[in-house]
Design a protein around this motif. Sequence first.
Motif, mmCIF file in Angstrom:
data_model
loop_
_atom_site.group_PDB
_atom_site.id
_atom_site.type_symbol
_atom_site.label_atom_id
_atom_site.label_comp_id
_atom_site.label_asym_id
_atom_site.label_seq_id
_atom_site.Cartn_x
_atom_site.Cartn_y
_atom_site.Cartn_z
ATOM 1 N N ILE A 140 -1.733 3.819 -7.980
ATOM 2 C CA ILE A 140 -2.336 4.981 -7.422
ATOM 3 C C ILE A 140 -2.737 4.554 -5.972
ATOM 4 O O ILE A 140 -2.766 5.119 -5.076
ATOM 5 C CB ILE A 140 -3.799 5.420 -8.172
ATOM 6 C CG1 ILE A 140 -3.327 5.956 -9.561
ATOM 7 C CG2 ILE A 140 -4.500 6.183 -7.490
ATOM 8 C CD1 ILE A 140 -4.552 5.829 -10.757
ATOM 9 N N SER A 141 -2.933 3.158 -5.832
ATOM 10 C CA SER A 141 -3.210 2.670 -4.254
ATOM 11 C C SER A 141 -2.620 1.491 -4.172
ATOM 12 O O SER A 141 -1.374 1.335 -3.824
ATOM 13 C CB SER A 141 -4.700 2.715 -4.244
ATOM 14 O OG SER A 141 -5.215 1.666 -5.262
ATOM 15 N N ILE A 142 -3.266 0.236 -4.005
ATOM 16 C CA ILE A 142 -2.522 -1.034 -3.699
ATOM 17 C C ILE A 142 -1.866 -1.398 -4.710
ATOM 18 O O ILE A 142 -2.475 -1.783 -5.903
ATOM 19 C CB ILE A 142 -3.589 -1.837 -2.910
ATOM 20 C CG1 ILE A 142 -4.041 -1.018 -1.651
ATOM 21 C CG2 ILE A 142 -3.012 -3.154 -2.601
ATOM 22 C CD1 ILE A 142 -5.360 -1.896 -0.952
ATOM 23 N N LYS B 235 -4.452 -0.481 -9.674
ATOM 24 C CA LYS B 235 -4.687 0.679 -10.437
ATOM 25 C C LYS B 235 -3.844 1.665 -10.879
ATOM 26 O O LYS B 235 -2.949 1.858 -9.609
ATOM 27 C CB LYS B 235 -5.885 1.449 -9.732
ATOM 28 C CG LYS B 235 -7.056 0.771 -9.534
ATOM 29 C CD LYS B 235 -8.211 1.709 -9.102
ATOM 30 C CE LYS B 235 -9.441 1.101 -8.841
ATOM 31 N NZ LYS B 235 -10.666 1.841 -8.262
ATOM 32 N N TYR B 236 -3.224 1.831 -11.896
ATOM 33 C CA TYR B 236 -2.071 2.616 -12.291
ATOM 34 C C TYR B 236 -2.660 3.516 -13.470
ATOM 35 O O TYR B 236 -3.479 3.365 -14.226
ATOM 36 C CB TYR B 236 -1.081 1.939 -12.524
ATOM 37 C CG TYR B 236 -0.997 0.854 -13.858
ATOM 38 C CD1 TYR B 236 -0.716 1.420 -15.050
ATOM 39 C CD2 TYR B 236 -1.734 -0.404 -13.835
ATOM 40 C CE1 TYR B 236 -0.975 0.548 -16.210
ATOM 41 C CE2 TYR B 236 -1.881 -1.220 -14.930
ATOM 42 C CZ TYR B 236 -1.421 -0.735 -15.906
ATOM 43 O OH TYR B 236 -1.551 -1.382 -17.241
ATOM 44 N N SER C 45 0.893 -1.233 -0.082
ATOM 45 C CA SER C 45 -0.035 0.020 -0.065
ATOM 46 C C SER C 45 0.919 1.202 0.187
ATOM 47 O O SER C 45 1.586 1.627 1.010
ATOM 48 C CB SER C 45 -0.820 -0.125 1.227
ATOM 49 O OG SER C 45 -1.767 1.260 1.386
ATOM 50 N N TYR C 46 1.117 1.882 -1.118
ATOM 51 C CA TYR C 46 2.110 3.110 -1.611
ATOM 52 C C TYR C 46 1.234 3.912 -2.326
ATOM 53 O O TYR C 46 0.836 3.412 -3.332
ATOM 54 C CB TYR C 46 3.100 2.465 -1.782
ATOM 55 C CG TYR C 46 4.618 3.230 -1.836
ATOM 56 C CD1 TYR C 46 5.235 3.483 -0.804
ATOM 57 C CD2 TYR C 46 4.495 4.136 -3.068
ATOM 58 C CE1 TYR C 46 6.466 4.427 -0.617
ATOM 59 C CE2 TYR C 46 5.788 5.165 -2.862
ATOM 60 C CZ TYR C 46 6.725 5.355 -1.957
ATOM 61 O OH TYR C 46 7.818 6.004 -1.833
ATOM 62 N N ASN C 47 1.333 5.120 -2.051
ATOM 63 C CA ASN C 47 0.613 6.464 -2.854
ATOM 64 C C ASN C 47 1.904 6.705 -3.862
ATOM 65 O O ASN C 47 2.880 6.912 -3.574
ATOM 66 C CB ASN C 47 0.253 7.435 -2.043
ATOM 67 C CG ASN C 47 -0.845 8.219 -2.871
ATOM 68 O OD1 ASN C 47 -1.270 7.934 -3.925
ATOM 69 N ND2 ASN C 47 -0.849 9.508 -2.268
ATOM 70 N N ASN C 48 1.255 6.440 -5.315
ATOM 71 C CA ASN C 48 2.150 7.039 -6.145
ATOM 72 C C ASN C 48 3.546 6.012 -6.280
ATOM 73 O O ASN C 48 4.525 6.781 -6.743
ATOM 74 C CB ASN C 48 2.542 8.227 -6.113
ATOM 75 C CG ASN C 48 1.176 9.077 -6.349
ATOM 76 O OD1 ASN C 48 0.295 8.884 -7.361
ATOM 77 N ND2 ASN C 48 1.209 10.404 -5.683
#
Length: 79
Positions: free
Chosen positions: A74-76, A62-63, A8-11
Motif C-alpha cells: 500500500i505504501s513504502i 503494509k500490504y 515508495s510505490y503505490n499498489n
Amino acid sequence: MRLKIQLSYNNFTVPMSYQSILQGVIYSLLSKDELGDFYHNDGYHYDKKTFKCFTFSQLFGKYKIENKHLMIFISILVL
C-alpha cells in the motif's frame, strides 16, 4: 554485507513467492560478462559445497493479500 532498499510505490504488486523474481532482478543489474555470470553459474566453492551469494528476508511494509497469491503493498516497501 547487508543491503536495504526502500521503495515508495503505490499498489506495488508481487506474487507471494517473489524470491526468484527479486533474485533475477539483482542478477540482471550485475555485469553479465563477469559478476552476473559468476554468481549465477559458479558461486563460491568450499570443500564439496557451492555457495550462492543471495539470501532474502521477507518484504516489509503494509500490504493486503489478493486472490490468495498476490501481495499488494500500500505504501513504502522495504527489502
